[in-house]
Motif scaffolding. Structure first.
Motif, PDB file in Angstrom:
ATOM      1  N   ASP A 109       2.634  -0.282  -9.206  1.00 32.05           N
ATOM      2  CA  ASP A 109       1.233  -0.049  -9.558  1.00 32.05           C
ATOM      3  C   ASP A 109       0.327  -1.019  -8.791  1.00 32.05           C
ATOM      4  OD1 ASP A 109       0.392  -2.486 -11.505  1.00 32.05           O
ATOM      5  OD2 ASP A 109       2.509  -1.930 -11.820  1.00 32.05           O
ATOM      6  N   PRO A 110      -0.963  -0.675  -8.616  1.00 34.85           N
ATOM      7  CA  PRO A 110      -1.874  -1.539  -7.854  1.00 34.85           C
ATOM      8  C   PRO A 110      -2.142  -2.886  -8.508  1.00 34.85           C
ATOM      9  CG  PRO A 110      -3.079   0.271  -8.878  1.00 34.85           C
ATOM     10  CD  PRO A 110      -1.617   0.574  -9.035  1.00 34.85           C
ATOM     11  N   SER A 134       0.826  -1.205   0.000  1.00 35.44           N
ATOM     12  CA  SER A 134       0.000   0.000   0.000  1.00 35.44           C
ATOM     13  C   SER A 134       0.860   1.255   0.000  1.00 35.44           C
ATOM     14  CB  SER A 134      -0.930   0.009   1.218  1.00 35.44           C
ATOM     15  OG  SER A 134      -1.803  -1.095   1.182  1.00 35.44           O
ATOM     16  N   SER A 161       0.641  -5.167  -7.620  1.00 29.75           N
ATOM     17  CA  SER A 161       0.535  -5.462  -6.189  1.00 29.75           C
ATOM     18  C   SER A 161      -0.521  -6.540  -5.919  1.00 29.75           C
ATOM     19  CB  SER A 161       0.144  -4.185  -5.430  1.00 29.75           C
ATOM     20  OG  SER A 161       1.130  -3.197  -5.605  1.00 29.75           O
ATOM     21  N   LYS A 200       3.934   1.485  -1.112  1.00 30.44           N
ATOM     22  CA  LYS A 200       4.627   1.575  -2.398  1.00 30.44           C
ATOM     23  C   LYS A 200       3.704   2.101  -3.503  1.00 30.44           C
ATOM     24  CE  LYS A 200       8.041  -2.086  -1.553  1.00 30.44           C
ATOM     25  NZ  LYS A 200       8.538  -3.417  -1.988  1.00 30.44           N
ATOM     26  N   VAL A 201       2.442   1.647  -3.463  1.00 31.62           N
ATOM     27  CA  VAL A 201       1.478   2.116  -4.462  1.00 31.62           C
ATOM     28  C   VAL A 201       1.210   3.603  -4.274  1.00 31.62           C
ATOM     29  CG1 VAL A 201      -0.923   1.957  -5.249  1.00 31.62           C
ATOM     30  CG2 VAL A 201       0.381  -0.132  -4.809  1.00 31.62           C
ATOM     31  N   ALA A 202       1.056   4.032  -3.017  1.00 31.93           N
ATOM     32  CA  ALA A 202       0.800   5.445  -2.723  1.00 31.93           C
ATOM     33  C   ALA A 202       1.963   6.325  -3.152  1.00 31.93           C
ATOM     34  CB  ALA A 202       0.529   5.624  -1.231  1.00 31.93           C
ATOM     35  N   ASN A 203       3.183   5.802  -3.037  1.00 33.60           N
ATOM     36  CA  ASN A 203       4.386   6.555  -3.423  1.00 33.60           C
ATOM     37  C   ASN A 203       4.753   6.372  -4.895  1.00 33.60           C
ATOM     38  OD1 ASN A 203       4.805   7.598  -0.820  1.00 33.60           O
ATOM     39  ND2 ASN A 203       5.907   5.744  -0.180  1.00 33.60           N
ATOM     40  N   ARG A 204       3.869   5.666  -5.621  1.00 35.87           N
ATOM     41  CA  ARG A 204       4.064   5.418  -7.052  1.00 35.87           C
ATOM     42  C   ARG A 204       5.335   4.613  -7.350  1.00 35.87           C
ATOM     43  NH1 ARG A 204      -0.238   7.313  -5.995  1.00 35.87           N
ATOM     44  NH2 ARG A 204      -1.563   8.530  -7.388  1.00 35.87           N
ATOM     45  N   GLU A 205       5.721   3.780  -6.376  1.00 37.10           N
ATOM     46  CA  GLU A 205       6.880   2.905  -6.595  1.00 37.10           C
ATOM     47  C   GLU A 205       6.465   1.637  -7.334  1.00 37.10           C
ATOM     48  OE1 GLU A 205       8.812   2.152  -2.888  1.00 37.10           O
ATOM     49  OE2 GLU A 205       8.707   4.245  -2.266  1.00 37.10           O
TER      50      GLU A 205
END
Length: 310
Positions: free
Chosen positions: A297-298, A288, A301, A290-295
């Motif tokens: 994609d969902p 979550s 994930s 990593k997705v929020a930080n755009r590292e």
């Protein structure tokens, strides 16, 4: 005496206890339901839905009282919205039907939706089975009144009563593509208000589009608070069940509803397995962030979480 035997002995307290266990996901509840499942399928299950403020609780109250005058026993499951912040629920429907609480032939259970979409609580199906085993003649399921997403009721009921009120205007068009199509019987409640006939006409016009339907849903005018139009409405609900049985659609509908229930149970169990395993390994939390930080994609994930349970 164990809970199973107490249910078979028609003890109201046992019914309440078993529904609570089912709501909490306790294994004991589903063990009993598995064992007694062959005793279900006898009650006429009626779903009552419609927009907030339509008077669903008052209408349910009057329909139940009419059935009680016929000597029928009734169970009512009233689903109320749950706060997404506190998890609390007012459970106001039970307050509105307070006169029925002391009637030995009526069992009322209020349930919070607990964030479950579709206008119903996740445990609604289990509660219907408990009441069916208990032996009531009719079971009413009153939904929260949330609008277009409230189509789950059609998966749980033999007959769906759509309650509308005058004054919605173009809102009828807005919700037509959602909950309007699932109505087997329509009731225009608060029919003493201006625009009641117009509302009925608009619904009739909408029903005209479906010329291939084997059942034409009747549109009733009612003033529930004055107990007007209740007998006619109840007769149409009974006629719908007769139609289902005579046409062979009764078995077809129950088979379809059973199929949907099995699929939903599999989905719930799979989701529980995925989230339980992922939660223990803190994988969801890590992804979550990593997705929020755009590292990442969902989509990737989600695939990683699924791969994690293989």
């Amino acid at each position: 005496m164990d809970l199973e035997q107490r249910i078979l002995n028609k003890e109201k307290r046992a019914v309440a206890r078993l529904i609570t266990l089912a709501e909490n996901g306790e294994k004991e509840a589903f063990k009993i339901l598995k064992k007694l499942y062959n005793k279900t399928g006898n009650a006429h299950v009626i779903g009552i839905t419609g927009p907030p403020g339509a008077g669903k609780s008052t209408l349910t109250d009057k329909l139940v009282k009419a059935l009680r005058r016929e000597g029928k026993t009734v169970g009512v499951i009233a689903v109320d919205p749950t706060s997404p912040f506190t998890g609390g629920s007012i459970l106001g429907d039970r307050v509105r039907m307070s006169e029925l609480n002391t009637d030995p032939g009526v069992f009322i259970r209020s349930m919070g939706a607990r964030g479950h979409l579709g206008g119903l609580s996740k445990a609604t199906r289990a509660a219907v089975k408990v009441l069916d085993i208990y032996g009531v003649d009719y079971i009413f399921i009153e939904t929260v009144g949330v609008g277009q997403s409230e189509v789950d009721i059609a998966k749980n009921a033999d007959t769906t009563l759509m309650v509308m009120v005058p004054g919605l205007g173009d809102d009828i068009q807005a919700i037509k593509a959602g909950i309007m199509e699932i109505g087997d019987v329509f009731a225009i409640n608060k029919a003493d208000r201006d625009g009641a006939k117009r509302t009925a006409t608009e619904i009739e016009m909408m029903l005209d589009f479906n010329k291939e339907a084997k059942w034409r849903p009747p549109v009733n005018m009612a003033i529930a608070i004055k107990n007007e139009g209740i007998d006619d409405l109840l007769n149409d609900i009974k006629k719908h069940l007769e139609f289902l049985k005579e046409s062979g659609l009764y078995e077809e509908r129950r088979v379809q509803n059973s199929k949907l229930e099995i699929i939903d149970l599999v989905k719930d169990n799979l989701m529980g397995m995925i989230l339980d395993k992922s939660s223990k390994e803190k994988l969801v939390d890590e992804l979550s962030k990593k997705v929020a930080n755009r590292e990442v994609d969902p989509y990737t994930s989600a695939e990683e979480i699924l791969n994690n349970i293989k």
